[in-house]
Design a protein around this motif. Structure first.
Motif, mmCIF file in Angstrom:
data_model
loop_
_atom_site.group_PDB
_atom_site.id
_atom_site.type_symbol
_atom_site.label_atom_id
_atom_site.label_comp_id
_atom_site.label_asym_id
_atom_site.label_seq_id
_atom_site.Cartn_x
_atom_site.Cartn_y
_atom_site.Cartn_z
ATOM 1 N N GLU A 83 0.843 -1.194 0.000
ATOM 2 C CA GLU A 83 0.000 0.000 0.000
ATOM 3 C C GLU A 83 0.884 1.251 0.000
ATOM 4 O OE1 GLU A 83 -3.060 -0.161 -0.460
ATOM 5 O OE2 GLU A 83 -3.846 -2.029 0.412
ATOM 6 N N ASP A 85 2.657 4.427 1.283
ATOM 7 C CA ASP A 85 3.193 4.793 2.591
ATOM 8 C C ASP A 85 2.901 6.275 2.837
ATOM 9 O OD1 ASP A 85 4.680 5.338 4.892
ATOM 10 O OD2 ASP A 85 6.227 3.887 4.365
ATOM 11 N N VAL A 86 1.777 6.541 3.491
ATOM 12 C CA VAL A 86 1.323 7.912 3.702
ATOM 13 C C VAL A 86 2.335 8.708 4.519
ATOM 14 C CG1 VAL A 86 -0.536 9.362 4.602
ATOM 15 C CG2 VAL A 86 -1.065 7.129 3.609
ATOM 16 N N GLU A 87 2.837 8.082 5.586
ATOM 17 C CA GLU A 87 3.804 8.783 6.443
ATOM 18 C C GLU A 87 5.038 9.200 5.661
ATOM 19 O OE1 GLU A 87 2.448 5.795 6.978
ATOM 20 O OE2 GLU A 87 2.090 5.404 9.123
ATOM 21 N N ASN A 106 -7.844 -0.065 1.425
ATOM 22 C CA ASN A 106 -6.528 -0.481 1.911
ATOM 23 C C ASN A 106 -6.609 -1.804 2.680
ATOM 24 O OD1 ASN A 106 -5.248 1.818 0.872
ATOM 25 N ND2 ASN A 106 -5.663 3.009 2.724
ATOM 26 N N SER A 110 -3.622 -0.941 7.677
ATOM 27 C CA SER A 110 -3.147 0.304 7.076
ATOM 28 C C SER A 110 -3.511 1.490 7.954
ATOM 29 C CB SER A 110 -3.761 0.499 5.686
ATOM 30 O OG SER A 110 -3.372 -0.534 4.809
ATOM 31 N N ARG A 111 -2.874 2.595 7.707
ATOM 32 C CA ARG A 111 -3.120 3.821 8.476
ATOM 33 C C ARG A 111 -4.579 4.253 8.354
ATOM 34 N NH1 ARG A 111 0.615 8.115 9.863
ATOM 35 N NH2 ARG A 111 -0.372 10.158 9.987
ATOM 36 N N ASN A 112 -5.135 4.176 7.134
ATOM 37 C CA ASN A 112 -6.536 4.520 6.886
ATOM 38 C C ASN A 112 -7.222 3.360 6.174
ATOM 39 O OD1 ASN A 112 -6.549 7.379 7.815
ATOM 40 N ND2 ASN A 112 -5.094 7.662 6.131
ATOM 41 N N ARG A 115 -8.203 4.588 0.511
ATOM 42 C CA ARG A 115 -7.151 5.415 -0.078
ATOM 43 C C ARG A 115 -7.556 6.889 -0.145
ATOM 44 N NH1 ARG A 115 -4.556 2.688 -4.986
ATOM 45 N NH2 ARG A 115 -3.548 1.513 -3.302
ATOM 46 N N ASP A 118 -6.372 8.525 2.806
ATOM 47 C CA ASP A 118 -4.939 8.820 2.696
ATOM 48 C C ASP A 118 -4.726 10.142 1.970
ATOM 49 O OD1 ASP A 118 -4.355 6.374 3.881
ATOM 50 O OD2 ASP A 118 -3.976 5.350 1.973
ATOM 51 N N GLU A 121 -5.585 13.225 3.975
ATOM 52 C CA GLU A 121 -4.529 13.488 4.955
ATOM 53 C C GLU A 121 -3.321 14.157 4.282
ATOM 54 O OE1 GLU A 121 -1.948 11.062 8.358
ATOM 55 O OE2 GLU A 121 -3.634 10.081 7.346
ATOM 56 N N ILE A 122 -2.977 13.697 3.104
ATOM 57 C CA ILE A 122 -1.860 14.291 2.354
ATOM 58 C C ILE A 122 -2.179 15.741 1.983
ATOM 59 C CG2 ILE A 122 -0.604 14.178 0.163
ATOM 60 C CD1 ILE A 122 -0.852 11.086 0.392
#
Length: 368
Positions: A83, A85-87, A106, A110-112, A115, A118, A121-122
């Motif tokens: 997936e 990598d948002v971070e 996702n 996963s963080r979220n 997608r 994600d 957040e970005i």
């Protein structure tokens, strides 16, 4: 209309561009990568967050020279999944990141969950995003597409994500060209081609999907033009839409979808309001109906509505008071299941509301 480059330069928060298609294979990823190469040549710091080249040579060739953020790996049983990598994207902080397949779900862990979350957040971190989406994944029309094409649409995103986008571009090719791409193996592997041509990629289905996509893209363009002309004046910002929901309406999902779609067109807040009588509280109402009501509320939230539960025995008065207090200019009701004679005997909530809610436009939706 301003270019995406001009939009980027004029905003502090990240801007979102969505490349919209009416079916797989129209060229969304190819278009996204082509634009990325052009932006890179003009000096923009651009990276790949996630791109699915679908093993197409012409698309794969456009990946050359573009920096790729390493994907995050997840092991489920004996399988490895990857997936975005948002971070890492946020830490790298490029000017623009490419994120394919916006409606993707996702993998667990996963963080979220989705997608598009994600991407939101970005954007909040000040990074601009170019993404892709097929029209059937919009929550408000997914059920219509499923009914028309006989294909279940499992991955969905709220329509409000399109409202976040600063630019939406539709990639449009003829249906025959699309079917020829399918025949030549550019969309699916050979074993799936005949079935796809007969089913999802039939002329009837593609005509239906293309018309929906054209309307959605045109409606969004008109909305952006209006916002630009009016500069999002205070009147429009305050104007709200109210969807009146009973405990057991005929077809609540369609009513909610149509009401939230209206709000999206108006760029307005939208409330789904349920007036609960004492006889309908959790003590008196059966569990099956409670689950049905909660399912309707969950859909409303996914579509960007604010769910409001009010207490009252006089439903019309309660709705009128709410409309006045919350600057509601449009009220959406489902068509009554009662015959005109029974309505006259029992009284009509809608007619009472129309009489008392001065200045509110009432929309009666046939949701059968």
């Amino acid at each position: 209309m301003r270019s995406f480059e001009e939009i980027i330069k004029s905003k502090n928060k990240g801007s979102l561009k969505i490349i919209l298609g009416y079916a797989a294979g129209v060229g969304k990823t190819f278009s996204m990568l082509s634009e990325a190469q052009n932006l890179k040549k003009r000096g923009f710091d651009i990276v790949i967050g996630y791109v699915e080249p679908h093993n197409r040579a012409d698309t794969t060739s456009l990946l050359e020279g573009l920096e790729k953020i390493p994907l995050k790996s997840f092991q489920i049983a004996n399988q490895i999944f990857h997936e975005m990598d948002v971070e890492e994207v946020i830490q790298r902080k490029p000017e623009i990141v490419l994120v394919d397949e916006l409606a993707h779900t996702n993998i667990n862990g996963s963080r979220n969950e989705k997608r598009y979350l994600d991407v939101l957040e970005i954007l909040d971190s000040g990074i601009n995003v170019i993404s892709t989406l097929n029209i059937q994944h919009l929550e408000s029309i997914a059920d219509r597409v499923s009914a028309a094409t006989k294909v279940r649409i499992l991955e969905r995103i709220p329509d409000k994500v399109l409202q976040v986008a600063h630019q939406i571009i539709m990639i449009d090719i003829s249906m025959e060209d699309l079917r020829e791409r399918l025949r030549s193996g550019k969309i699916y592997e050979k074993s799936k081609i005949d079935s796809a041509l007969t089913n999802f990629f039939s002329y009837d289905n593609l005509t239906f999907l293309r018309e929906i996509c054209l309307r959605e893209a045109a409606g969004n363009l008109f909305q952006k033009m209006q916002e630009s002309i009016q500069d999002k004046n205070k009147f429009n910002a305050e104007e709200a839409v109210m969807i009146a929901l009973s405990s057991d309406p005929t077809n609540a999902p369609n009513l909610i979808r149509k009401g939230t779609k209206m709000a999206a067109r108006l760029s307005s807040r939208v409330f789904v309001v349920y007036v609960q009588k004492k006889a309908e509280d959790s003590v008196h109402i059966d569990s099956q109906l409670q689950r049905k009501i909660q399912k309707n509320f969950d859909l409303a939230v996914r579509l960007g509505a604010e769910v409001v539960i009010l207490q009252g025995e006089k439903i019309s008065d309660t709705l009128v008071n709410f409309a006045i207090e919350n600057k509601v200019y449009h009220a959406v009701f489902g068509k009554s299941r009662l015959s005109p004679i029974k309505e006259r005997i029992r009284g009509s909530i809608i007619l009472e509301f129309i009489h008392d809610a001065v200045g509110v436009d009432v929309h009666i939706v046939n949701v059968e």
